[in-house]
Design a protein around this motif. Sequence first.
Motif, PDB file in Angstrom:
ATOM      1  N   ASP A  58       0.749  -1.422   0.047  1.00 46.06           N
ATOM      2  CA  ASP A  58      -0.163   0.082   0.346  1.00 46.06           C
ATOM      3  C   ASP A  58       0.956   1.141  -0.052  1.00 46.06           C
ATOM      4  O   ASP A  58       0.707   1.347   1.225  1.00 46.06           O
ATOM      5  CB  ASP A  58      -0.879   0.006   1.827  1.00 46.06           C
ATOM      6  N   TRP A  59       1.508   1.866  -1.219  1.00 43.35           N
ATOM      7  CA  TRP A  59       2.118   2.424  -1.266  1.00 43.35           C
ATOM      8  C   TRP A  59       2.173   4.127  -0.672  1.00 43.35           C
ATOM      9  O   TRP A  59       2.955   4.955  -0.060  1.00 43.35           O
ATOM     10  CB  TRP A  59       2.833   3.489  -2.956  1.00 43.35           C
ATOM     11  N   PRO A  60       0.903   4.502  -0.270  1.00 43.22           N
ATOM     12  CA  PRO A  60       0.434   5.476   0.150  1.00 43.22           C
ATOM     13  C   PRO A  60       0.652   5.176   2.013  1.00 43.22           C
ATOM     14  O   PRO A  60       1.295   6.372   2.264  1.00 43.22           O
ATOM     15  CB  PRO A  60      -0.781   6.263   0.460  1.00 43.22           C
ATOM     16  N   VAL A  61       0.369   4.064   2.667  1.00 41.40           N
ATOM     17  CA  VAL A  61       0.597   4.011   3.279  1.00 41.40           C
ATOM     18  C   VAL A  61       2.378   3.903   3.832  1.00 41.40           C
ATOM     19  O   VAL A  61       2.702   4.501   4.864  1.00 41.40           O
ATOM     20  CB  VAL A  61      -0.108   2.438   4.381  1.00 41.40           C
ATOM     21  N   ALA A  62       3.113   3.107   2.708  1.00 42.00           N
ATOM     22  CA  ALA A  62       4.197   3.797   3.297  1.00 42.00           C
ATOM     23  C   ALA A  62       4.831   4.219   3.021  1.00 42.00           C
ATOM     24  O   ALA A  62       6.041   4.752   4.664  1.00 42.00           O
ATOM     25  CB  ALA A  62       4.760   2.336   1.732  1.00 42.00           C
ATOM     26  N   LEU A  63       4.794   4.864   2.366  1.00 44.80           N
ATOM     27  CA  LEU A  63       5.324   6.620   2.184  1.00 44.80           C
ATOM     28  C   LEU A  63       4.899   7.585   3.255  1.00 44.80           C
ATOM     29  O   LEU A  63       6.202   8.144   3.594  1.00 44.80           O
ATOM     30  CB  LEU A  63       5.120   7.640   1.089  1.00 44.80           C
ATOM     31  N   LYS A  64       3.983   7.179   3.956  1.00 47.45           N
ATOM     32  CA  LYS A  64       3.292   7.773   4.785  1.00 47.45           C
ATOM     33  C   LYS A  64       4.130   7.524   6.388  1.00 47.45           C
ATOM     34  O   LYS A  64       4.867   8.199   6.903  1.00 47.45           O
ATOM     35  CB  LYS A  64       1.559   7.780   4.816  1.00 47.45           C
ATOM     36  N   GLY A  65       4.184   6.480   6.309  1.00 47.45           N
ATOM     37  CA  GLY A  65       5.003   5.741   6.791  1.00 47.45           C
ATOM     38  C   GLY A  65       7.043   5.701   7.285  1.00 47.45           C
ATOM     39  O   GLY A  65       7.571   6.597   7.825  1.00 47.45           O
ATOM     40  N   ILE A  66       7.504   5.879   5.824  1.00 48.46           N
ATOM     41  CA  ILE A  66       9.014   6.335   6.364  1.00 48.46           C
ATOM     42  C   ILE A  66       8.520   8.045   6.076  1.00 48.46           C
ATOM     43  O   ILE A  66       9.952   8.204   6.979  1.00 48.46           O
ATOM     44  CB  ILE A  66       9.353   6.234   3.806  1.00 48.46           C
ATOM     45  N   THR A  67       7.602   9.250   5.608  1.00 52.73           N
ATOM     46  CA  THR A  67       8.440  10.436   6.271  1.00 52.73           C
ATOM     47  C   THR A  67       8.183  10.662   7.410  1.00 52.73           C
ATOM     48  O   THR A  67       8.300  11.157   7.742  1.00 52.73           O
ATOM     49  CB  THR A  67       6.743  11.269   5.278  1.00 52.73           C
ATOM     50  N   ALA A  68       6.703   9.567   8.092  1.00 53.89           N
ATOM     51  CA  ALA A  68       7.339  10.010   9.697  1.00 53.89           C
ATOM     52  C   ALA A  68       7.765   9.207   9.831  1.00 53.89           C
ATOM     53  O   ALA A  68       8.449   9.455  11.754  1.00 53.89           O
ATOM     54  CB  ALA A  68       5.746   9.603  10.394  1.00 53.89           C
ATOM     55  N   GLY A  69       9.360   8.954   9.693  1.00 54.57           N
ATOM     56  CA  GLY A  69      10.360   8.360  10.199  1.00 54.57           C
ATOM     57  C   GLY A  69      10.045   6.779  11.367  1.00 54.57           C
ATOM     58  O   GLY A  69      10.544   6.206  11.717  1.00 54.57           O
ATOM     59  N   GLU A  70       9.111   6.613  10.509  1.00 55.35           N
ATOM     60  CA  GLU A  70       8.501   4.826  11.522  1.00 55.35           C
ATOM     61  C   GLU A  70       9.927   4.206  11.317  1.00 55.35           C
ATOM     62  O   GLU A  70       9.854   3.475  10.092  1.00 55.35           O
ATOM     63  CB  GLU A  70       7.069   5.015  10.994  1.00 55.35           C
ATOM     64  N   GLN A  71      10.058   3.398  12.482  1.00 55.35           N
ATOM     65  CA  GLN A  71      11.215   2.847  11.911  1.00 55.35           C
ATOM     66  C   GLN A  71      10.354   1.339  11.427  1.00 55.35           C
ATOM     67  O   GLN A  71      11.366   0.533  10.292  1.00 55.35           O
ATOM     68  CB  GLN A  71      11.323   1.928  12.846  1.00 55.35           C
TER      69      GLN A  71
END
Length: 128
Positions: free
Chosen positions: A6-19
């Motif tokens: 789920d690219w939008p979820v993945a990108l949101k998580g990366i942006t937030a710095g979620e490990q």
Amino acid sequence: MAANIDWPVALKGITAGEQFWLDKVPKLAAIADVKQSQEVETALSSALSTNTAGALKTLEFIDSHDWPHLVGTDLVCMGPINKSAAEIEAFYQRTRLSLLSTDKGAVCLWVLEATYEEWKAGNNKLIK
């Protein structure tokens, strides 16, 4: 794996710095198309100030391999170039402080500083 992301979820998580998502970046890099790779690198740029250590560790891994479309530190640490002056300035200030807080961010900081100085010089020419 590509169909399961789920690219939008993945990108949101990366942006937030979620490990969790930073740890997935190498797998994402292996399957990402050009547009997705650009989005991952933009998200990693944001992660530099939200999870500096995690983002830098991810960049080390990205830089040590050959990915189809990801460039790595040289692009991620530049920050935004097609944003408003206020957004570029805010990114620079926020990210610079984050990188100065660690001894692992020297290369990234150098890229950020060089890009920012070039941007400022270009803006000064436009103003004159």
